[in-house]
Design a protein around this motif. Structure first.
Motif, mmCIF file in Angstrom:
data_model
loop_
_atom_site.group_PDB
_atom_site.id
_atom_site.type_symbol
_atom_site.label_atom_id
_atom_site.label_comp_id
_atom_site.label_asym_id
_atom_site.label_seq_id
_atom_site.Cartn_x
_atom_site.Cartn_y
_atom_site.Cartn_z
ATOM 1 N N TYR A 427 0.838 -1.202 0.000
ATOM 2 C CA TYR A 427 0.000 0.000 0.000
ATOM 3 C C TYR A 427 0.875 1.256 0.000
ATOM 4 N N PRO A 428 0.325 2.362 -0.505
ATOM 5 C CA PRO A 428 1.098 3.600 -0.525
ATOM 6 C C PRO A 428 1.109 4.265 0.854
ATOM 7 N N PRO A 429 2.117 5.116 1.115
ATOM 8 C CA PRO A 429 2.150 5.813 2.404
ATOM 9 C C PRO A 429 1.272 7.053 2.432
ATOM 10 N N LEU A 430 0.542 7.297 1.352
ATOM 11 C CA LEU A 430 -0.271 8.505 1.256
ATOM 12 C C LEU A 430 -1.705 8.170 0.858
ATOM 13 N N LYS A 431 -2.573 9.111 1.146
ATOM 14 C CA LYS A 431 -3.989 8.945 0.837
ATOM 15 C C LYS A 431 -4.326 9.733 -0.422
ATOM 16 N N VAL A 432 -5.125 9.114 -1.309
ATOM 17 C CA VAL A 432 -5.576 9.804 -2.517
ATOM 18 C C VAL A 432 -7.098 9.773 -2.574
ATOM 19 N N GLU A 433 -7.660 10.805 -3.171
ATOM 20 C CA GLU A 433 -9.107 10.902 -3.359
ATOM 21 C C GLU A 433 -9.365 11.532 -4.716
ATOM 22 N N PHE A 434 -10.576 11.316 -5.221
ATOM 23 C CA PHE A 434 -10.961 11.958 -6.471
ATOM 24 C C PHE A 434 -11.542 13.332 -6.149
ATOM 25 N N ILE A 435 -10.832 14.365 -6.566
ATOM 26 C CA ILE A 435 -11.230 15.750 -6.349
ATOM 27 C C ILE A 435 -11.344 16.421 -7.708
ATOM 28 N N GLU A 436 -12.479 17.048 -7.966
ATOM 29 C CA GLU A 436 -12.713 17.693 -9.262
ATOM 30 C C GLU A 436 -12.419 16.733 -10.415
ATOM 31 N N VAL A 441 -3.542 13.693 -4.251
ATOM 32 C CA VAL A 441 -2.964 13.362 -2.951
ATOM 33 C C VAL A 441 -3.570 14.300 -1.910
ATOM 34 N N THR A 442 -4.215 13.737 -0.886
ATOM 35 C CA THR A 442 -4.899 14.570 0.111
ATOM 36 C C THR A 442 -4.298 14.482 1.503
ATOM 37 N N ASP A 443 -3.462 13.467 1.772
ATOM 38 C CA ASP A 443 -2.867 13.366 3.104
ATOM 39 C C ASP A 443 -1.827 12.251 3.098
ATOM 40 N N TYR A 444 -1.121 12.128 4.243
ATOM 41 C CA TYR A 444 -0.140 11.063 4.418
ATOM 42 C C TYR A 444 -0.570 10.168 5.573
ATOM 43 N N TYR A 445 -0.501 8.865 5.372
ATOM 44 C CA TYR A 445 -0.710 7.942 6.481
ATOM 45 C C TYR A 445 0.464 8.043 7.458
ATOM 46 N N ASN A 446 1.651 8.171 6.899
ATOM 47 C CA ASN A 446 2.877 8.269 7.706
ATOM 48 C C ASN A 446 3.666 9.499 7.251
ATOM 49 N N LEU A 527 1.949 0.616 8.013
ATOM 50 C CA LEU A 527 1.432 1.965 7.787
ATOM 51 C C LEU A 527 0.355 2.302 8.813
ATOM 52 N N ASN A 528 0.261 3.567 9.096
ATOM 53 C CA ASN A 528 -0.758 4.035 10.046
ATOM 54 C C ASN A 528 -2.012 4.419 9.272
ATOM 55 N N MET A 529 -2.657 3.419 8.664
ATOM 56 C CA MET A 529 -3.777 3.700 7.776
ATOM 57 C C MET A 529 -5.056 4.058 8.509
ATOM 58 N N ARG A 530 -5.055 3.873 9.803
ATOM 59 C CA ARG A 530 -6.214 4.289 10.596
ATOM 60 C C ARG A 530 -5.864 5.519 11.437
ATOM 61 N N TRP A 531 -5.098 6.380 10.835
ATOM 62 C CA TRP A 531 -4.673 7.584 11.552
ATOM 63 C C TRP A 531 -5.873 8.491 11.773
#
Length: 733
Positions: A427-436, A441-446, A527-531
């Motif tokens: 898994y990636p260390p970052l969070k992604v979301e569909f924006i526009e 990339v919207t945040d980092y798990y770690n 990863l801290n995916m439940r941050w």
């Protein structure tokens, strides 16, 4: 003297006899030295559980729960087979508590059937905490007809200590220790094991005529399963009756021979007695039984009349395959998971398709909202299932089929191991979301991995391993069941950067410049995916001196009185439901925002005695509380708001001064019904229909905001919460 000794011995003998008659160790007095615990008691949770010999209500032992550092709850539980009949069940017991804080303590009574809770109470709403000496408590519930297991327990959440002793369980006022157990019915269906190791069915020469005949068989099979009295009584293993029928049926040469085989099959199960309690379809039905398929296959008159006769005299009462959960949704009973299914077995693959199609056809309250006509789906999927060559093919076929009901409750996590494996273990260390419409990339798990990740918050990913993002969405979209596009993209975004490689190439745009990078991936446990960003031990805070903020993700029952008190004079309150509420609050908190008792929702429920029929129950109301909040209420929602979150939003919308702000919610509401498919696959459906009091749909459309606001890429870069900013603006207008 001898006479006195004889009396003493007699008393002791009677006492021993009395003790040996106790079937259940509900007073903790039978101690198991091997396990240093009361015999047959179980411990659940992360608090410390033990048997106490010093603090007891009576006898020598009591059960004790003591909080641990970082622990959240403890349950000391006892399981009893529900081999009894009755109308009501009562649990009584004694409890003592010391310094119980940030939680509650109480008795717990739960009744399960077919691995599903049918009724339950844990005393959470009584809010028992602090320090209290021994007190007698009780819970009374309606005793479900389908009960299989009774669980009695003591529970404590938060911190402190709690002791439990002298539990007494009664059914209709009779102590269960002395009740005679009912004789368990032995269903003939359960004794039929002939095809446990394989159906011996092979489908060859799958041409259009055979596909049509198999479609008809699937619909007749499901119709008989839920309507024929002998099937409802549990006299036949209906899965295996399919396997017995298939070989001869597939060899039929024309429609006349086919119809005669179906008539012969139906006659095997005996004459149909007249039903004196069968009712006509309710004039107020939201959905009516759909038998339109009877006119689509050119059936001969005799067969059509026979099927109509069965429908008019359909099974009534406790059905072998269908129950009704206490929440009103269908409960699918006695459906074997067939974990050892061979995936080249055409019989079991057809069984999976037939089972699921008919469950949706008769028990899904939103069948009329699917993109495809459900009557057409069965035929389309027959070759897909038959041609599945291995477990992965089979899992993918099932996921595609589940996706056809357009229900975000159609989870595909349990049993779909091969699909999860190909999605990747890294898994990636970052969070992604569909924006526009773009993958952002919207945040980092770690956060400590920012340097190696290289991508910054607000960067737009345009391709993964040289494949454009839109092409990826198009290729995987069918394998993410969802009610609407917002929920589908939400779920895809959670997996889109997964891989079985330890790094993937990403093409991205950062500060208007294109770049590419080999993004390192990690195992999930690293990863801290439940941050969480919430840094308070409370679910609420002031964000300005006149505006209160509440997140339902962490709300606790005990927060609600405090919220009403500290926010009573504010100009506005913002309730964030861009999450799944930790506690059910539609009534306890919703009543704070209505000035009079207000209807907010109504449900459609299925009729077990007339499968396929759904009718509305009376609308539920938010009761007026002792105090009404006079400021503005702004509720924040987005595609993460699902099920209970959507239901809770409907409750808050009942307030006269409420405004819903955000974007399309997940569009999946209603208590879930679980479905097991052959091969050990588990999925769910929304089991009851949820509507506004005027009948407006919520499924698929979700909760429509009063003010539509979505995050922007520029806002993400600047660290803004644009929904929250809009809420503050609305309150200050």
């Amino acid at each position: 003297m001898k006479h006195t000794i004889s009396i003493i011995l007699a008393v002791i003998s009677m006492s021993c006899l009395s003790q040996t008659k106790k079937k259940y160790n509900l007073d903790f007095e039978t101690y198991n030295p091997r396990y240093l615990f009361a015999k047959d008691w179980m411990d659940w949770g992360d608090h410390s559980l033990e048997v106490d010999t010093l603090t007891v209500h009576s006898g020598n032992y009591s059960g004790k729960i003591k909080s641990r550092d970082n622990g959240t709850y403890g349950v000391i539980a006892y399981e009893i087979p529900a081999n009894y009949t009755g109308d009501s069940i009562t649990l009584e017991g004694y409890m003592k508590i010391r310094n119980v804080e940030n939680g509650y303590a109480g008795l717990l009574l739960r009744i399960d059937g077919n691995n599903t809770p049918l009724a339950g109470e844990n005393m959470e709403n009584r809010n028992i905490n602090g320090t209290k000496d021994w007190q007698k408590l009780s819970i009374t519930l309606t005793y479900p007809e389908e009960a299989e297991t009774i669980i009695v327990a003591g529970i404590m959440t938060g911190t402190g200590e709690a002791w439990f002793d002298d539990f007494v369980l009664t059914i209709d006022g009779q102590d269960i220790q002395a009740l005679k157990e009912k004789e368990k019915p032995i269903y003939k269906a359960a004794l039929d094991k002939e095809f446990d190791l394989g159906s011996k069915i092979e489908v060859s020469n799958l041409n259009d005529a055979l596909i049509t005949n198999l479609e008809l068989l699937g619909k007749v099979w499901g119709f008989l399963k839920y309507n024929h009295p002998e099937i409802g009584k549990g006299n036949y293993n209906w899965d295996f009756e399919l396997f017995r029928m298939l070989p001869e049926y597939m060899s039929s040469k024309n429609t006349n021979e086919r119809d005669q085989l179906l008539l012969k099959w139906i006659s095997k199960y005996g004459a149909i007695e007249t039903c004196t309690t069968c009712q006509e379809t309710s004039k107020d039905a939201v959905l009516i039984p759909d038998l339109s398929w009877l006119n689509e296959f050119g059936l001969n008159t005799e067969l059509k009349n026979k099927l109509q006769e069965i429908y008019q005299n359909r099974f009534q009462g406790h059905h072998y395959y269908i129950g009704k959960a206490y929440t009103g949704n269908a409960e699918f009973l006695n459906e074997d998971e067939y974990y050892a299914m061979a995936f080249e077995d055409d019989g079991f693959k057809l069984l999976a398709l037939y089972r699921y199609w008919n469950m949706i056809h008769y028990f899904f309250p939103y069948k009329h909202l699917t993109d495809k006509d459900w009557n057409r789906v069965l035929k389309e999927y027959i070759p897909i299932f038959v041609n599945a060559k291995n477990k992965l093919d089979y899992e993918l076929a099932c996921i595609r089929l589940i996706g056809e009901i357009n229900d975000t409750h159609g989870f595909t996590y349990v049993g779909f191991n091969n699909v999860q494996n190909i999605r990747g273990m890294f898994y990636p260390p970052l969070k992604v979301e569909f924006i526009e419409g773009q993958l952002v990339v919207t945040d980092y798990y770690n956060p400590e991995l920012k340097t190696v990740a290289k991508l910054k918050i607000g960067d737009v990913i345009t391709a993964i391993d040289h494949k454009p993002i839109q092409a990826i969405i198009d290729s995987v979209g069918a394998y993410y069941p969802a009610s609407n596009r917002a929920a589908k993209l939400r779920d895809i975004s959670r997996d889109i950067l997964r891989s079985n490689k330890k790094d993937i190439r990403v093409d991205y745009i950062s500060n208007h410049e294109t770049d590419q990078h080999h993004l390192p991936l990690y195992k999930q446990e690293d990863l801290n995916m439940r941050w969480y960003k919430w840094n308070s031990d409370k679910s609420y805070k002031f964000i300005t001196p006149n505006i209160g903020y509440i997140t339902l993700e962490f709300i606790k029952k005990e927060d609600i009185p405090e919220i009403k008190e500290i926010f009573k004079d504010t100009k506005g309150i913002i309730i964030d439901i861009r999450n799944y509420p930790s506690v059910f609050v539609p009534f306890s908190l919703g009543s704070y925002f209505v000035s009079s008792t207000t209807p907010f929702v109504k449900f459609s429920n299925f009729n077990r005695d007339h499968v396929g029929e759904f009718t509305f129950a009376p609308a539920l109301e938010i009761p007026k509380g002792d105090v009404t909040y006079n400021g503005k209420l702004v509720v924040l929602v987005n595609e993460t708001s699902q099920s209970q979150a959507e239901y809770t939003t409907m409750a808050f919308r009942a307030g006269a001064n409420s405004i819903i702000v955000g974007s399309t919610t997940a569009g999946s509401d209603g208590n879930v019904s679980s479905i097991y498919l052959p091969g050990g696959l588990l999925t769910n459906i929304s089991g009851i229909g949820v509507y506004y009091p005027d009948g407006t749909e919520t499924q698929r459309v979700g909760i429509i905001p009063d003010v539509v606001i979505k995050p922007t890429i520029e806002g993400i870069k600047q660290g803004k919460d644009e929904l929250l900013e809009k809420a503050i603006e609305l309150i200050n207008e």
